[in-house]
Design an enzyme around this catalytic site. Structure first.
Site, PDB file in Angstrom:
ATOM      1  N   HIS A  83       0.843  -1.192   0.000  1.00 16.37           N
ATOM      2  CA  HIS A  83       0.000   0.000   0.000  1.00 16.37           C
ATOM      3  C   HIS A  83       0.879   1.243   0.000  1.00 16.37           C
ATOM      4  CE1 HIS A  83      -3.561   2.422   0.934  1.00 16.37           C
ATOM      5  NE2 HIS A  83      -2.784   3.095   1.758  1.00 16.37           N
ATOM      6  N   ASP A 162     -14.061   4.103   8.925  1.00 13.81           N
ATOM      7  CA  ASP A 162     -13.002   4.951   8.376  1.00 13.81           C
ATOM      8  C   ASP A 162     -13.553   5.837   7.261  1.00 13.81           C
ATOM      9  OD1 ASP A 162     -10.278   5.864   7.672  1.00 13.81           O
ATOM     10  OD2 ASP A 162     -10.726   4.748   5.842  1.00 13.81           O
ATOM     11  N   ARG A 169     -13.150  14.277   8.494  1.00 13.36           N
ATOM     12  CA  ARG A 169     -11.818  14.889   8.652  1.00 13.36           C
ATOM     13  C   ARG A 169     -11.507  15.800   7.476  1.00 13.36           C
ATOM     14  NH1 ARG A 169      -8.241   9.948   8.508  1.00 13.36           N
ATOM     15  NH2 ARG A 169      -6.555  11.458   8.415  1.00 13.36           N
ATOM     16  N   SER A 184      -6.439   5.148   9.997  1.00 16.52           N
ATOM     17  CA  SER A 184      -7.260   5.074   8.790  1.00 16.52           C
ATOM     18  C   SER A 184      -6.670   4.034   7.818  1.00 16.52           C
ATOM     19  CB  SER A 184      -7.299   6.466   8.144  1.00 16.52           C
ATOM     20  OG  SER A 184      -7.750   6.411   6.832  1.00 16.52           O
ATOM     21  N   LYS A 188      -8.075  -0.323   7.218  1.00 13.67           N
ATOM     22  CA  LYS A 188      -8.427  -0.916   5.907  1.00 13.67           C
ATOM     23  C   LYS A 188      -7.496  -2.084   5.574  1.00 13.67           C
ATOM     24  CE  LYS A 188      -8.307   3.220   4.351  1.00 13.67           C
ATOM     25  NZ  LYS A 188      -8.380   4.570   3.852  1.00 13.67           N
TER      26      LYS A 188
HETATM   27  N1  URA Z   1      -4.822   7.541   3.231  1.00 18.56           N
HETATM   28  C1  URA Z   1      -5.804   6.992   3.991  1.00 18.56           C
HETATM   29  O1  URA Z   1      -6.333   5.942   3.692  1.00 18.56           O
HETATM   30  N2  URA Z   1      -6.187   7.668   5.095  1.00 18.56           N
HETATM   31  C2  URA Z   1      -5.647   8.830   5.489  1.00 18.56           C
HETATM   32  O2  URA Z   1      -6.039   9.375   6.504  1.00 18.56           O
HETATM   33  C3  URA Z   1      -4.629   9.390   4.687  1.00 18.56           C
HETATM   34  C4  URA Z   1      -4.226   8.714   3.561  1.00 18.56           C
END
Ligand code: URA
Length: 435
Positions: A83, A162, A169, A184, A188
């Site tokens: 990622h 999230d 946010r 966050s 995931k």
């Molecule tokens: N990528 C994400 O998935 N979340 C964030 O808060 C910032 C970048």
């Protein structure tokens, strides 16, 4: 039973919240019993007071458990996910996934779409007409077991907390908080079910994290969460002080990825690909040291197996593999223009955010989630940091479908370049590997 008011007050006063209190907040906000205004106040309190290591872990686990979780146990072998925290020109997954799969290590990857100046792998793959980015869980697992590769958008409801928290946010200037970013991303990744997680933490002008200090803090926070959840995890800090590779824009980036798979990748992109790939092979027990891992990865390019795997991957997800040989024919643009500067010298920096913005101005990126993007537009840089520019040299080519927007993009590209009289070294791509 807790009162959200008291929990906001507690965080505001920098007291540590318990696992139960954090779960109450995440569950309550996800099911709608905690309103946006209270959650916004809480997030702002986190922004200023931060979270302890334990709080960050519990907050992440509550978000991870807020929806579906993928079960990859039917896929044989060690599943390693990769990622990136988001960059400009980042086509690493397109190159790396088929290289890893060609070595018979399973790649089961959930990817996202781009927002703002950074792109997403799913948008890029849609450059192939008919390509299916949405796969049933059954098809996803069958493809990985049979061909070792599947890359798909999120169909299941992974970490819905999230999604809701991120939107809030984004609207309340609370994105840029290390515990909130780390939780966050990790919620995931943990819900996606991989055994190992390889994180590309981007650092520089085009990234969330502008300095190595901030990026190290984010990496350490994510490492703590991953280890707490009993996952193998590694963070590679990579340079995002200029776009990665030369192409920025969806189809243009796929063209560059295909060139890379055929042995003609730009040096900076390949350095990132080989470093992340080596860490993934180590986690999957497919090599016993970095040197051997790199040699294996290089062999997938030189023997053509990575490119063949990519073509097969396009085919099994509904695209036409022949397009991989004629990607240029899929570019649908009315205008291309070369970009020139009035001065000469050595390129000392290229503001990645500005280049990403230039592509976005022409329709290549989304300002809002609902925006439809133009896959063909974008920018190809001819000059990178360290290169010499003489008056009359083209620094870049822009591809667009609207003359006015193209002119605005050209200005943005020009502004992104800084030159100096003295020689400059190319950027160091790998800033740190943290485990
Ligand atoms: N990528 C994400 O998935 N979340 C964030 O808060 C910032 C970048």
């Amino acid at each position: 039973m807790y009162r959200m008011y008291d929990l906001i007050e507690k965080k505001k006063n920098n007291e540590e919240l318990s696992k139960e209190e954090l779960r109450f907040i995440v569950e309550g906000f996800t099911n709608g019993s905690i309103p946006d205004y209270q959650m916004s106040a809480f997030l702002m309190a986190v922004y200023f007071q931060g979270m302890t290591k334990q709080e960050t872990f519990e907050f992440t686990m509550a978000m991870k458990e807020s929806g579906d979780e993928l079960d990859l146990s039917q896929i044989s072998g060690v599943k390693v996910d990769k990622h990136s925290t988001g960059g400009v020109g980042d086509k690493t997954t397109l190159v790396l996934a088929p290289m890893i799969a060609a070595l018979k290590v399973p790649v089961a990857k959930m990817s996202g779409r781009g927002l703002g100046h950074t792109g997403g792998t799913i948008d890029k793959l849609e450059a192939f007409p008919e390509f299916m980015t949405s796969l049933s869980e059954e098809k996803f697992i069958t493809n990985v077991n049979t061909y070792k590769i599947a890359v798909a958008g999120q169909t299941k409801n992974l970490a819905p907390a999230d999604k809701k928290i991120y939107a809030l946010r984004d609207a309340t200037a609370c994105v840029n908080s290390i515990p909130l970013i780390a939780s966050s991303i990790m919620s995931k990744k943990l819900a996606s079910g991989a055994d190992g997680i390889c994180l590309d933490v981007k650092v520089g002008s085009g990234a969330f994290m502008k300095t190595i200090e901030e990026a190290s803090l984010l990496a350490n926070t994510m490492l703590d969460i991953g280890k707490g959840a009993d996952k193998q995890i590694v963070c590679v800090l990579t340079n995002m002080d200029e776009p990665l590779g030369n192409a920025v824009g969806n189809t243009l980036e796929v063209m560059e990825a295909i060139d890379a798979l055929q042995g003609n990748g730009p040096k900076d992109l390949m350095e990132v690909v080989y470093t992340l790939g080596s860490q993934m092979l180590l986690m999957a027990n497919a090599a016993d040291n970095e040197e051997k891992a790199r040699t294996l990865l290089e062999s997938t390019i030189s023997d053509g197996s990575a490119f063949q795997t990519f073509c097969k991957f396009v085919e099994i997800q509904g695209g036409n593999p022949k397009d991989c040989l004629h990607m240029k024919d899929l570019l649908d643009v009315s205008y291309t223009e070369e970009v020139y500067l009035d001065s000469d010298g050595f390129v000392s920096s290229i503001d990645a955010q500005k280049i990403g913005h230039a592509s976005m101005l022409m329709g290549g990126g989304r300002a809002n989630k609902e925006d439809v993007i133009d896959l063909s537009v974008g920018v190809v840089l001819h000059k990178k940091v360290g290169d010499r520019i003489c008056k009359g040299d083209s620094i870049a080519r822009v591809y667009g479908n609207d003359k006015d927007r193209l002119m605005a993009a050209i200005n943005e590209v020009k502004e992104a370049y800084c030159l100096t009289k003295d020689e400059v070294k190319p950027n160091k791509m790998i800033l740190n590997i943290m485990k």
